[in-house]
Design an enzyme around this catalytic site. Structure first.
Site, PDB file in Angstrom:
ATOM      1  N   ASP A  95      -0.620   4.086  -8.614  1.00 50.69           N
ATOM      2  CA  ASP A  95      -0.348   2.719  -8.188  1.00 50.69           C
ATOM      3  C   ASP A  95      -1.326   1.794  -8.901  1.00 50.69           C
ATOM      4  O   ASP A  95      -2.540   1.999  -8.832  1.00 50.69           O
ATOM      5  CB  ASP A  95      -0.582   2.640  -6.662  1.00 50.69           C
ATOM      6  CG  ASP A  95       0.367   1.697  -5.972  1.00 50.69           C
ATOM      7  OD1 ASP A  95       0.587   0.593  -6.509  1.00 50.69           O
ATOM      8  OD2 ASP A  95       0.868   2.051  -4.890  1.00 50.69           O
ATOM      9  N   ASP A 196       2.101  -2.776  -8.565  1.00 48.19           N
ATOM     10  CA  ASP A 196       2.139  -3.524  -7.308  1.00 48.19           C
ATOM     11  C   ASP A 196       2.474  -5.004  -7.555  1.00 48.19           C
ATOM     12  O   ASP A 196       1.908  -5.612  -8.479  1.00 48.19           O
ATOM     13  CB  ASP A 196       0.736  -3.410  -6.674  1.00 48.19           C
ATOM     14  CG  ASP A 196       0.662  -3.932  -5.261  1.00 48.19           C
ATOM     15  OD1 ASP A 196       1.387  -3.407  -4.402  1.00 48.19           O
ATOM     16  OD2 ASP A 196      -0.131  -4.863  -4.998  1.00 48.19           O
ATOM     17  N   GLU A 248       7.106  -3.384  -8.590  1.00 49.95           N
ATOM     18  CA  GLU A 248       7.481  -3.915  -7.278  1.00 49.95           C
ATOM     19  C   GLU A 248       7.765  -5.395  -7.453  1.00 49.95           C
ATOM     20  O   GLU A 248       6.869  -6.165  -7.794  1.00 49.95           O
ATOM     21  CB  GLU A 248       6.349  -3.707  -6.271  1.00 49.95           C
ATOM     22  CG  GLU A 248       6.775  -4.120  -4.872  1.00 49.95           C
ATOM     23  CD  GLU A 248       5.605  -4.294  -3.911  1.00 49.95           C
ATOM     24  OE1 GLU A 248       5.836  -4.236  -2.697  1.00 49.95           O
ATOM     25  OE2 GLU A 248       4.481  -4.531  -4.361  1.00 49.95           O
ATOM     26  N   HIS A 322       5.464   2.474   2.487  1.00 56.31           N
ATOM     27  CA  HIS A 322       4.354   2.200   3.399  1.00 56.31           C
ATOM     28  C   HIS A 322       4.358   0.768   3.933  1.00 56.31           C
ATOM     29  O   HIS A 322       3.483   0.410   4.700  1.00 56.31           O
ATOM     30  CB  HIS A 322       3.042   2.480   2.665  1.00 56.31           C
ATOM     31  CG  HIS A 322       2.877   1.580   1.469  1.00 56.31           C
ATOM     32  ND1 HIS A 322       3.669   1.691   0.338  1.00 56.31           N
ATOM     33  CD2 HIS A 322       2.065   0.539   1.243  1.00 56.31           C
ATOM     34  CE1 HIS A 322       3.337   0.746  -0.514  1.00 56.31           C
ATOM     35  NE2 HIS A 322       2.362   0.031  -0.002  1.00 56.31           N
ATOM     36  N   ASP A 323       5.309  -0.049   3.486  1.00 55.66           N
ATOM     37  CA  ASP A 323       5.393  -1.433   3.974  1.00 55.66           C
ATOM     38  C   ASP A 323       6.596  -1.642   4.885  1.00 55.66           C
ATOM     39  O   ASP A 323       6.857  -2.769   5.310  1.00 55.66           O
ATOM     40  CB  ASP A 323       5.528  -2.404   2.787  1.00 55.66           C
ATOM     41  CG  ASP A 323       4.311  -2.403   1.886  1.00 55.66           C
ATOM     42  OD1 ASP A 323       3.199  -2.201   2.383  1.00 55.66           O
ATOM     43  OD2 ASP A 323       4.483  -2.614   0.673  1.00 55.66           O
TER      44      ASP A 323
HETATM   45  C1  GLC Z   1       2.396  -4.531  -2.091  1.00 57.60           C
HETATM   46  C2  GLC Z   1       1.965  -3.271  -1.393  1.00 57.60           C
HETATM   47  C3  GLC Z   1       1.404  -3.638  -0.061  1.00 57.60           C
HETATM   48  C4  GLC Z   1       0.217  -4.526  -0.291  1.00 57.60           C
HETATM   49  C5  GLC Z   1       0.569  -5.735  -1.134  1.00 57.60           C
HETATM   50  C6  GLC Z   1      -0.651  -6.412  -1.651  1.00 57.60           C
HETATM   51  O1  GLC Z   1       3.423  -5.177  -1.439  1.00 57.60           O
HETATM   52  O2  GLC Z   1       3.030  -2.379  -1.313  1.00 57.60           O
HETATM   53  O3  GLC Z   1       1.075  -2.533   0.717  1.00 57.60           O
HETATM   54  O4  GLC Z   1      -0.285  -4.963   0.950  1.00 57.60           O
HETATM   55  O5  GLC Z   1       1.313  -5.368  -2.273  1.00 57.60           O
HETATM   56  O6  GLC Z   1      -1.294  -5.605  -2.600  1.00 57.60           O
END
Ligand code: GLC
Length: 546
Positions: A95, A196, A248, A322-323
């Site tokens: 990541d 990310d 993402e 995880h979100d």
């Molecule tokens: C992404 C991650 C999340 C994190 C955010 C800020 O959305 O998946 O868990 O809190 O980025 O880094």
């Protein structure tokens, strides 16, 4: 090999497996569970951030990009993990959190100490007075997106928590640092990268108030995003042929996602998008309780699948991470039809066009946390929003919303067995187990006639066995059916048909065409149908191939 022949298993390191009894998952814990993962038939294992971090956002606040968080182990543990994974034919995906760093990072500390070079690594803005913010943008974790740093008399931008300062990609020196970080891990043999919130890195030239929203339209898919990604590609993973990359993409568009993932654009292999997970938000607001808008979801699948496919883009296929809350609790039934809905949901997602992502615990049907007290939560976003929500509603109303929406639903430790620490830890887990821990564990699942794990394995096998699931053209059928999601995949010499009943009752469906020859997947022992008319049992899924 087509990118779409890959499949990824996501590990949220903190909650996966604890080898030393401190209640926190770690790298040795992962090594001990590699057979469980390899047994599913995935190609890659994505680890959420393993770097040193004050853990305000569980590692998404990185304070040192080229080292291992001592909570998780050592670099030697990481090297061993790489070797043990390779032995089992698994590749490691890391990541990369490059939109922001922790405010504990050396760069930020030196910026606050007055070093101009490092101030230019971040986005500082001067305003006439400390209580006057540069813009009215809202942080994604609630509250303003700017915090005042008295050390330098300026505000810095943070689209997430105040301890996650946004990096200034406009600065070529900063970009060089980030490329060096990516190359450090590639040199270690890493074969996958998950970037990310990467579509937020290009901020606008002019910082201005957003009178129509929270500011996101100014920095989402920002002005130079495609050129930054092309540069990242060229300077880091571009010449490694078997490196899988995924970005993402927050609040993005199909046109941008085609650009991000079309091979000839030389940006990324594929994208995560979230529109299909906002289908239980009232008025686009996550912190509400609303039923699933099933027809809306089907419409989104149709648009994204057909348009990405036509444009040569690549989707990551996922319900959970995880979100997100656990999908079986969210769109299925985690009690009466636990097995049926866990398996149906998996097929609905993973036989579409793209690359499947399985989130730890999903393969055994792990359920939401069902926390009942605010003290059980650890997630910074949930805690911030609890404060916001209780300004206008009672605590119990706010807790009901958190119980459905909190990210901690997906973060409770994995239950491997029925012992006190559920095989996760010999100590006290950092976050409580789900209230359903007693009923759902890997051991129990694998011993059951109805094993979710074995069904997941079968789905991935189907993708390997029948190329139509990798390359076939997607088309949705019976778009207006209120409870069944149906689609076909077609290639020059094969056709597949997938029927998914999203209801806890029988659903009847009349197909527009005759079924292909062979039934290749069914989460019940039989099905009821004659000719074009099919009656699906609660959460039944059927897949045909010819
Ligand atoms: C992404 C991650 C999340 C994190 C955010 C800020 O959305 O998946 O868990 O809190 O980025 O880094």
């Amino acid at each position: 090999m087509s990118i779409k022949q890959n499949s990824v298993y996501q590990i949220y390191v903190k909650s996966f497996a604890d080898s030393n009894g401190n209640g926190v998952g770690d790298l040795q814990g992962i090594i001990a569970k590699l057979d469980h993962i390899a047994g599913l038939g995935v190609s890659h294992v994505w680890l959420t951030p393993i770097y040193p971090s004050p853990m305000k956002d569980n590692g998404y606040d990185v304070s040192d990009y080229c080292a291992i968080n001592p909570l998780f182990g050592t670099m030697a543990d990481f090297d061993l993990l790489m070797a043990e994974a390779t032995k089992r034919g698994l590749k490691i995906m890391l990541d990369m959190v490059l939109n922001h760093s922790s405010t504990e990072h050396e760069w930020f500390k030196r910026a606050l100490a007055g070093e101009k070079k490092y101030q230019d690594y971040y986005i500082f803005k001067q305003t006439p007075a400390p209580d006057q913010l540069p813009t009215n943008w809202v942080s994604k974790f609630g509250g303003p997106a700017w915090s005042f740093a008295p050390e330098v008399g300026q505000h810095y931008l943070h689209l997430f928590d105040r301890t996650q300062a946004d990096l200034n990609w406009e600065n070529p020196e900063l970009r060089e640092e980030l490329f060096a970080i990516v190359n450090f891990w590639l040199a270690k043999g890493v074969k996958g990268l998950r970037f990310d919130v990467i579509n937020l890195i290009s901020k606008p030239e002019k910082f201005e108030d957003d009178h129509a929203g929270d500011g996101r339209r100014f920095y989402t898919d920002g002005p130079r995003i495609h050129s930054y990604l092309k540069e990242l590609h060229a300077r880091t993973f571009g010449n490694i042929t078997d490196c899988l990359t995924v970005g993402e993409m927050s609040s993005t568009s199909i046109a941008n996602c085609i650009g991000y993932s079309l091979a000839s654009e030389k940006e990324l292999s594929m994208v995560f998008t979230f529109h299909h997970l906002k289908v239980d938000y009232a008025h686009g607001n996550k912190w509400t309780l609303a039923p699933l808008d099933f027809l809306g979801m089907k419409k989104l699948f149709n648009e994204w699948q057909t348009q990405m496919q036509a444009g040569g883009g690549v989707n990551a296929l996922f319900w959970s991470n995880h979100d997100q809350p656990r999908v079986v609790s969210r769109f299925g039934d985690d009690t009466t039809f636990h097995y049926q809905s866990s398996t149906m949901l998996a097929v609905a997602q993973y036989l579409m066009d793209g690359v499947p992502y399985i989130y730890q615990g999903e393969e055994i049907g792990m359920a939401n946390a069902y926390f009942t007290s605010i003290d059980q939560y650890g997630d910074v976003e949930s805690l911030n929003y609890f404060k916001e929500l209780t300004k206008t509603m009672s605590e119990s109303q706010a807790l009901a919303i958190l119980a459905a929406k909190s990210r901690d639903n997906g973060r409770t430790p994995v239950c491997w067995d029925e012992t006190a620490g559920h095989g996760f830890t010999s100590g006290t887990p950092w976050l409580p187990f789900s209230a359903r821990a007693g009923q759902i564990s890997a051991k129990k699942d694998k011993a059951s006639q109805n094993s979710v794990y074995r069904f997941f394995k079968q789905i991935l096998q189907l993708r390997q066995e029948y190329p139509v699931f990798v390359e076939g053209v997607y088309a949705q059928v019976a778009c207006d059916h209120a409870t069944v999601y149906t689609f076909t995949r077609k290639s020059a010499n094969a056709t597949a048909l997938v029927l998914c009943n999203f209801a806890a009752h029988d659903s009847v469906l009349t197909l527009p065409e005759i079924l292909p020859a062979q039934l290749v997947l069914n989460n019940y022992s039989e099905y009821q149908g004659q000719g074009k008319q099919i009656t699906l049992h609660p959460y039944q899924v059927l897949v045909w191939h010819s």
